[in-house]
Design a protein around this motif. Structure first.
Motif, PDB file in Angstrom:
ATOM      1  N   SER A  17       8.222  -0.661  -4.305  1.00 18.55           N
ATOM      2  CA  SER A  17       7.774  -1.964  -3.786  1.00 18.55           C
ATOM      3  C   SER A  17       8.957  -2.772  -3.264  1.00 18.55           C
ATOM      4  O   SER A  17       8.889  -3.391  -2.190  1.00 18.55           O
ATOM      5  N   PHE A  18      10.044  -2.776  -4.020  1.00 17.99           N
ATOM      6  CA  PHE A  18      11.219  -3.545  -3.611  1.00 17.99           C
ATOM      7  C   PHE A  18      11.824  -2.969  -2.328  1.00 17.99           C
ATOM      8  O   PHE A  18      12.107  -3.706  -1.370  1.00 17.99           O
ATOM      9  N   LEU A  19      12.004  -1.655  -2.290  1.00 19.55           N
ATOM     10  CA  LEU A  19      12.642  -1.041  -1.125  1.00 19.55           C
ATOM     11  C   LEU A  19      11.801  -1.218   0.131  1.00 19.55           C
ATOM     12  O   LEU A  19      12.329  -1.539   1.206  1.00 19.55           O
TER      13      LEU A  19
ATOM     14  N   GLY B 106       0.812  -1.214   0.000  1.00 20.15           N
ATOM     15  CA  GLY B 106       0.000   0.000   0.000  1.00 20.15           C
ATOM     16  C   GLY B 106       0.841   1.258   0.000  1.00 20.15           C
ATOM     17  O   GLY B 106       0.531   2.239  -0.697  1.00 20.15           O
ATOM     18  N   THR B 107       1.936   1.235   0.783  1.00 20.41           N
ATOM     19  CA  THR B 107       2.817   2.404   0.820  1.00 20.41           C
ATOM     20  C   THR B 107       3.470   2.629  -0.539  1.00 20.41           C
ATOM     21  O   THR B 107       3.636   3.771  -0.987  1.00 20.41           O
ATOM     22  N   ALA B 108       3.818   1.544  -1.221  1.00 16.36           N
ATOM     23  CA  ALA B 108       4.418   1.669  -2.555  1.00 16.36           C
ATOM     24  C   ALA B 108       3.422   2.260  -3.546  1.00 16.36           C
ATOM     25  O   ALA B 108       3.784   3.118  -4.364  1.00 16.36           O
ATOM     26  N   LEU B 109       2.164   1.822  -3.482  1.00 14.16           N
ATOM     27  CA  LEU B 109       1.148   2.362  -4.396  1.00 14.16           C
ATOM     28  C   LEU B 109       0.946   3.860  -4.155  1.00 14.16           C
ATOM     29  O   LEU B 109       0.912   4.659  -5.096  1.00 14.16           O
TER      30      LEU B 109
ATOM     31  N   ALA C  93      13.466  -7.709  -9.860  1.00 17.17           N
ATOM     32  CA  ALA C  93      13.417  -6.251  -9.898  1.00 17.17           C
ATOM     33  C   ALA C  93      14.265  -5.695 -11.035  1.00 17.17           C
ATOM     34  O   ALA C  93      13.834  -4.797 -11.771  1.00 17.17           O
ATOM     35  N   ILE C  94      15.482  -6.230 -11.201  1.00 22.33           N
ATOM     36  CA  ILE C  94      16.376  -5.702 -12.235  1.00 22.33           C
ATOM     37  C   ILE C  94      15.816  -5.955 -13.627  1.00 22.33           C
ATOM     38  O   ILE C  94      15.802  -5.067 -14.485  1.00 22.33           O
TER      39      ILE C  94
ATOM     40  N   LEU D 227       2.971  -7.332  -4.207  1.00 24.61           N
ATOM     41  CA  LEU D 227       2.593  -8.509  -3.420  1.00 24.61           C
ATOM     42  C   LEU D 227       3.659  -9.592  -3.516  1.00 24.61           C
ATOM     43  O   LEU D 227       3.987 -10.256  -2.523  1.00 24.61           O
ATOM     44  N   ASP D 228       4.183  -9.790  -4.723  1.00 25.75           N
ATOM     45  CA  ASP D 228       5.221 -10.797  -4.916  1.00 25.75           C
ATOM     46  C   ASP D 228       6.444 -10.478  -4.053  1.00 25.75           C
ATOM     47  O   ASP D 228       6.952 -11.341  -3.321  1.00 25.75           O
ATOM     48  N   TYR D 229       6.911  -9.241  -4.101  1.00 26.24           N
ATOM     49  CA  TYR D 229       8.097  -8.864  -3.326  1.00 26.24           C
ATOM     50  C   TYR D 229       7.835  -8.994  -1.830  1.00 26.24           C
ATOM     51  O   TYR D 229       8.674  -9.515  -1.073  1.00 26.24           O
TER      52      TYR D 229
END
Length: 768
Positions: free
Chosen positions: A751-753, A660-663, A719-720, A693-695
């Motif tokens: 999302s990754f971070l 949610g924070t990433a979105l 991610a890369i 969600l995957d990450y």
């Protein structure tokens, strides 16, 4: 236990071949853009959609020619017009003002005193003034035209009526054809196909160029109009999407090949995505009977998350162990991630928008297929006992050694900051102007406007809309508006207006005109007085006297009596029937501010003020709101699913917090970068949801340090490789591709971070 690998591979291959055969037999990509327009909520909105798709203005193509000097260009215009007029794809081709056929001229000439107001025109003084004007015209270039009708129509009623046919453009008539100020000969081509039927319109454009090439190889040509812009936009998007996608795919492939150093794994990694696209196409084709081109393009984008699935599997392969053992490590989390993403995609099914429903079906069916291929086919395609290695390079350590509560507070603070920025910003969040999303450069759009303005076709987006039970009622209501419209002209609220009643008055009005015609003896006396002192011989206007008396016996002309004529074609855009209702459009030109007109129309029972670009923008806002609403419901269902899969709401909350924070951070970042959000950004956010969600699920994967290191390797590769694809798309000059690329690129990073920040902080009770 019997080896089930060969039956699985054969079954998958058989299904693959069956799908390919079905697509080869039945697949045709639809390009009719109305499928992705929002459905109408009101009759007026339905009228907007009809105007965008079927309206007369939307079907027009404007051809601008230049071939040497103007005389030579005019000759080419005549030749091209004659050729195109013979093509069944075109209703009408014009390169000069409308000229009524001789048969129609005679027919409508007989009704001239019922079609134009005769009030006061036959008084002696008025007739005397008219005769003086005709005398002056006999000494002018108009003399041949005046001589044709002088004896029967000295008041020039018919000529005044014909003037209502002419557009108010800046084009001039030279050598018998239209020319704009830049020296281009202009042709108007009215197509049969809808403006949104892009394949048919592309064929129309090719047909025009084919005829032009046969006539002149040196001519400079530009073809404009709504349909031409739509076709050019589609072709531009296709070309750049193909080029950028190839570049991005090649870069992602190199990343994976470098990471694994195994061509076999590199090839197998493509199977889930290939199977997903095929399954999406087949399912959509079977359920809908056709697949839209936008569904395919956006659907493949949404299926980008399935590229992560084989990476998770291959990262857990260990030397000397069967692939099935690696699958048991990742499957619980992968299954939960697939189900959660599936809910997000299926949320589009409740939007009520046909295009989004089809897109949801495509993405959901493809996602399931990719998960099944990862679960069943990939382990069967690998050796029973893995003999290779998957090196773990550049693996991030676990999340920072901060207290868990501090990490949660940091993410919550970022989320609150993002929401505050979006709510407090004075700039608008959403893009409501459809033209701004066009890939056509601004100079070319300006040229389109200038061509339309030259032919009097610009500024047709503001209308008064009249709805009634019959054509007669619409015409009467239109006539009642004339006084108001004339007062608006005097006040500067508009420059001019067009309505059907200007060409065809209501039967009631025609009857009033007929009843106002003077009797034979009175008219003869008034004419005699009018001729006093003028050099017209006695009896010269006997045909006029007879025509007036014949007009007194005519039955009013009704819309059904003009079917199949050029008059009907001229009336059709302004007076028409749809689903048992009659509609009249009053086109308003030169409106500096539509708000006073809208306020006036809001008080009327049967009249509506309509700003087509504004209404289309409002419908797009409705589409965006629906997508956001169903996305919200999807997130709520995902939380419930995670609660079931992870065993507690706390665990579900801990997984959803970084997502949610990433979105929210992605939305805030886009806004800070000056982006106005569109439907393209929202579709891209669905992909960010799946990736996030995957990450988040895999970063929270419990296990020994080796397992966590391999999981970290997989997530970094995910991610890369994904980022390499979407960063390239974000560099596109096209708004569609740039919006998707930029949104997903920012979403992947955040999302990754954020998932990494909470890694190893979430002990959970995952269900088996």
């Amino acid at each position: 236990m019997p080896d089930r690998r060969l039956p699985i591979l054969l079954l998958w291959l058989a299904m693959l071949l069956a799908g390919l055969w079905l697509l080869q037999q039945r697949l045709q990509l639809d390009s009719d853009m109305h499928f992705f327009l929002p459905p109408a909520a009101t009759p007026v909105q339905q009228l907007v959609l009809d105007e965008l798709q079927q309206g007369a203005a939307a079907r027009l193509l404007i051809v601008a020619l230049q071939d040497g000097d103007r005389r030579q260009t005019a000759a080419l215009s005549h030749q091209l017009s004659a050729r195109l007029a013979d093509e069944v794809a075109f209703v009408r081709v014009l390169n000069r003002p409308v000229e009524l056929p001789e048969e129609e001229q005679q027919r409508w000439f007989a009704y001239r005193y019922l079609l134009q107001d005769p009030a006061g025109a036959f008084a002696a003084a008025a007739l005397h003034e008219s005769l003086q004007q005709r005398l002056a015209e006999l000494a002018s270039p108009l003399a041949p035209l005046v001589r044709q009708t002088l004896a029967e129509d000295p008041s020039a009623h018919f000529r005044d009526w014909l003037q209502g046919w002419q557009t108010q453009g800046t084009a001039s008539l030279q050598h018998g054809v239209w020319f704009d100020e830049a020296g281009h000969a202009l042709l108007l081509v009215h197509t049969r196909a809808s403006a949104m039927a892009l394949d048919k319109q592309a064929a129309n454009l090719a047909l025009i160029r084919q005829h032009l090439a046969a006539l002149s190889g040196q001519a400079v040509v530009h073809i404009g109009g709504t349909a031409a812009i739509a076709v050019a936009s589609r072709d531009t998007i296709r070309g750049e999407a193909r080029r950028l996608s190839l570049l991005a795919s090649a870069l992602a492939a190199l990343v994976l090949l470098w990471a694994w150093r195994s061509p076999r794994l590199w090839l197998l990694a493509a199977l889930p995505l290939f199977s997903a696209i095929l399954a999406g196409l087949v399912t959509t084709l079977l359920l809908f009977g056709q697949v839209h081109g936008i569904t395919l393009a956006f659907g493949i984008t949404l299926l980008g998350v399935v590229l992560d699935y084989p990476l998770h599997l291959f990262s857990q392969l260990r030397h000397g162990q069967p692939p099935a053992q690696a699958l048991t490590v990742i499957w619980p989390r992968l299954r939960l991630g697939v189900a959660s993403t599936l809910i997000g995609y299926l949320a589009m099914l409740g939007s009520g928008f046909p295009g989004l429903v089809q897109l949801g079906v495509f993405a959901a069916s493809g996602l399931l297929a990719a998960a099944l291929v990862t679960r069943l086919v990939l382990p069967a395609a690998l050796p029973r006992c893995w003999r290779g290695n998957t090196p773990a390079r550049y693996v991030l350590p676990g999340g920072p050694a901060w207290p868990h509560s501090l990490r949660y507070l940091l993410l919550l603070g970022i989320a609150v900051l993002a929401v505050s920025l979006l709510l407090a910003s004075p700039r608008p969040l959403w893009q409501q102007e459809l033209a701004a999303l066009s890939p056509i450069p601004q100079p070319l759009r300006q040229q389109e406007y200038e061509l339309a303005q030259a032919l009097g076709l610009a500024e047709s987006g503001r209308l008064l809309v009249i709805r009634a039970e019959s054509a007669e009622a619409v015409l009467r209501r239109s006539e009642s508006l004339r006084e108001t419209l004339h007062s608006w002209q005097q006040e500067g609220r508009l420059r001019s207006f067009e309505m059907a009643a200007q060409l065809l008055p209501s039967a009631q009005r025609q009857q009033a005109y007929r009843d106002a015609l003077p009797g034979a003896s009175k008219l003869r006396q008034q004419l005699a007085e009018a001729q006093h002192g003028l050099p017209f011989r006695d009896g010269a206007f006997e045909p006029f006297l007879q025509a007036v008396q014949q007009s007194r016996q005519l039955t009013p002309l009704r819309p059904e009596a003009v079917q199949g004529t050029l008059l009907e074609a001229r009336l059709a855009p302004l007076l028409f029937e749809r689903q048992g209702q009659w509609w009249g459009l009053v086109r308003l030109h030169g409106v500096p501010d539509g708000r006073p007109l809208a306020e006036w129309a809001a008080l009327q029972a049967d009249s509506h003020y309509l700003d087509l670009p504004g209404e289309a923008g409002a419908m797009m806002a409705q589409l965006q709101a629906a997508v956001l609403g169903w996305l919200g419901w999807g997130v709520a269902l995902i939380i419930l699913l995670l609660r079931w899969g992870l065993g507690s709401f706390r665990a579900a909350w801990q997984v959803m917090l970084p997502v949610g924070t990433a979105l929210l951070s992605t939305l805030a970042t886009l806004h800070l970068l000056g982006e106005l959000l569109s439907i393209f950004h929202l579709v891209a956010l669905l992909l960010v949801l799946g990736i996030g969600l995957d990450y988040s699920l895999f970063f929270s994967h419990p296990g020994d340090p080796g397992l966590r290191r391999r999981t970290g390797q997989a997530l970094q590769l995910c991610a890369i490789s994904s980022l390499s694809v979407f960063v390239i798309l974000s560099l596109s000059s096209l708004p569609v591709l740039q919006a998707i690329g930029l949104t997903v690129s920012v979403g992947i990073i955040t999302s990754f971070l954020f998932a990494w920040l909470l890694s190893a902080t979430r002990p959970d009770r995952q269900r088996p």
